[in-house]
Design a protein around this motif. Structure first.
Motif, PDB file in Angstrom:
ATOM      1  N   ASP A  59       0.877  -1.169   0.000  1.00  0.00           N
ATOM      2  CA  ASP A  59       0.000   0.000   0.000  1.00  0.00           C
ATOM      3  C   ASP A  59       0.918   1.225   0.000  1.00  0.00           C
ATOM      4  N   LEU A  64       2.911  -5.208   3.807  1.00  0.00           N
ATOM      5  CA  LEU A  64       2.330  -5.945   4.935  1.00  0.00           C
ATOM      6  C   LEU A  64       2.091  -7.398   4.542  1.00  0.00           C
ATOM      7  N   LEU A  68      -4.349 -12.316   8.148  1.00  0.00           N
ATOM      8  CA  LEU A  68      -5.278 -11.744   9.136  1.00  0.00           C
ATOM      9  C   LEU A  68      -4.863 -10.335   9.560  1.00  0.00           C
ATOM     10  N   ALA A  69      -3.563 -10.077   9.597  1.00  0.00           N
ATOM     11  CA  ALA A  69      -3.104  -8.712   9.881  1.00  0.00           C
ATOM     12  C   ALA A  69      -3.519  -7.779   8.738  1.00  0.00           C
ATOM     13  N   GLU A  72      -7.280  -6.993   9.098  1.00  0.00           N
ATOM     14  CA  GLU A  72      -7.504  -5.987  10.155  1.00  0.00           C
ATOM     15  C   GLU A  72      -7.062  -4.595   9.669  1.00  0.00           C
ATOM     16  N   TYR A  73      -5.976  -4.560   8.912  1.00  0.00           N
ATOM     17  CA  TYR A  73      -5.477  -3.277   8.380  1.00  0.00           C
ATOM     18  C   TYR A  73      -6.482  -2.683   7.394  1.00  0.00           C
ATOM     19  N   GLU A  76      -9.363  -1.244   9.270  1.00  0.00           N
ATOM     20  CA  GLU A  76      -9.100   0.044   9.927  1.00  0.00           C
ATOM     21  C   GLU A  76      -8.983   1.189   8.922  1.00  0.00           C
ATOM     22  N   THR A  77      -8.403   0.894   7.760  1.00  0.00           N
ATOM     23  CA  THR A  77      -8.165   1.977   6.794  1.00  0.00           C
ATOM     24  C   THR A  77      -9.359   2.186   5.857  1.00  0.00           C
ATOM     25  N   ARG A  91     -17.677  -9.558  17.442  1.00  0.00           N
ATOM     26  CA  ARG A  91     -16.382  -9.346  16.789  1.00  0.00           C
ATOM     27  C   ARG A  91     -15.388 -10.418  17.244  1.00  0.00           C
TER      28      ARG A  91
END
Lengths: 213, 213
Positions: A59, A64, A68-69, A72-73, A76-77, A91
């Motif tokens: 990105d 990254l 799963l990370a 989540e990223y 959030e973005t 959740r």
């Protein structure tokens, strides 16, 4: 965004699904997991991802790894549409389901582990097949029980898509690719069917990507 | 809250650390992973956690398994002090580091996998030891490289404790328990030392818990 991808990687398929679900366009860079011993192990790719595993998301200047990370990223973005339901307990349920798939099933049955069993431990074909089926079936049993006990909605957690569904669909795709019969898992297959009816899921399907042979 | 726990479980240790870091008291219910073939596999416990794995957290009537899902749940329900840093990229880094440990190292080297290798595949002791060391060392290499490239702070991600540290400390504890020398991983050991100097980490240390022999 760029995604280092393969139509043979369940982990990359999760990220394709998340991007597609959120309506985020990306450029796919397909690696072959078989050609030349696997392009993911070449120094060029390892400069980006030292683990030599898929996927990697780029990105802008931010690289990254770990599916799963990445999910989540993206959540959030680009929070809408969400990949997590409302409410801490719901959740938690979605994350728990996803984590069972990623940590307790697919990490044990992926290419690098099967390759290690064959090439270092000299595990015979029959025993490797037993290994694969064991962890897959044990995991599917846990997930089917979980869905039967926990879910009354159309998807894994309620009536909207979450990261649980985004992990389930690639898992069942892998199971079918290895000719595992899934008739003992009717609830999982129902949720899969509901997912695959959605355009966002159809767009990310491995059949739409060039076969890595 | 109640935590089903064992001083031999790295996954349970992660949750103890998170509870301790957040100053949350809990009642520990210690299971033996060895007695009678493992108390985590008994029907009484499987009624709570069908996977028969540790840990399980019980928050009133809510039962949650999978250590990383539990960490995220504690972060949402008890946000202060945080287990994730500020900023989407830093948060992604912490989750990425934690996920490498949980999915790519400890899921392959935990008791149920070593037991399966021994009892079903009849893998000799030497080969099981090779297996254990292979995944641990490969993972530690990736983490050491990651820290060297990414981190300039006292902890894994910057100058405050995150879930990355909470996963690293139990990993290194397991590595030492199996007599793995860690001199090739100086950055990881530095972060571990910074963590173990904190009272919250000391309180959750396995040595404080009855040995599961």
């Amino acid at each position: 965004m760029e995604l280092y991808d393969s139509n043979r990687s369940a982990a990359a398929y999760r990220v394709r699904l998340a991007l597609s679900w959120k309506g985020l366009s990306h450029r796919a860079i397909a690696l072959s997991l078989s050609k030349g011993g696997g392009q993911q192990l070449l120094p060029e790719y390892r400069a980006l991802n030292p683990q030599g595993m898929l996927p990697s998301l780029v990105d802008d200047d931010f690289v990254l790894t770990q599916s799963l990370a990445i999910l989540e990223y993206l959540e959030e973005t680009h929070p809408s549409p969400p990949l997590l339901p409302a409410g801490a307990r719901q959740r938690a349920r979605a994350r728990q389901f996803a984590q069972i798939i990623v940590s307790d099933i697919q990490s044990l049955t992926n290419l690098r582990v099967l390759t290690y069993l064959r090439s270092v431990l000299n595990t015979p074909d029959v025993a490797r097949s037993l290994w694969f089926r064991h962890w897959l079936l044990e995991g599917l049993d846990a997930l089917e029980l979980w869905l039967t006990a926990e879910s009354t909605g159309e998807f894994c957690v309620g009536d909207t898509v979450t990261m649980a569904d985004i992990c389930l669909v690639p898992l069942l795709h892998s199971a079918r690719r290895f000719s595992l019969a899934l008739e003992d898992f009717p609830r999982l297959c129902e949720v899969e069917e509901a997912c695959l009816a959605l355009p966002a899921f159809q767009q990310a399907h491995p059949d739409r990507y060039p076969e890595d042979t």
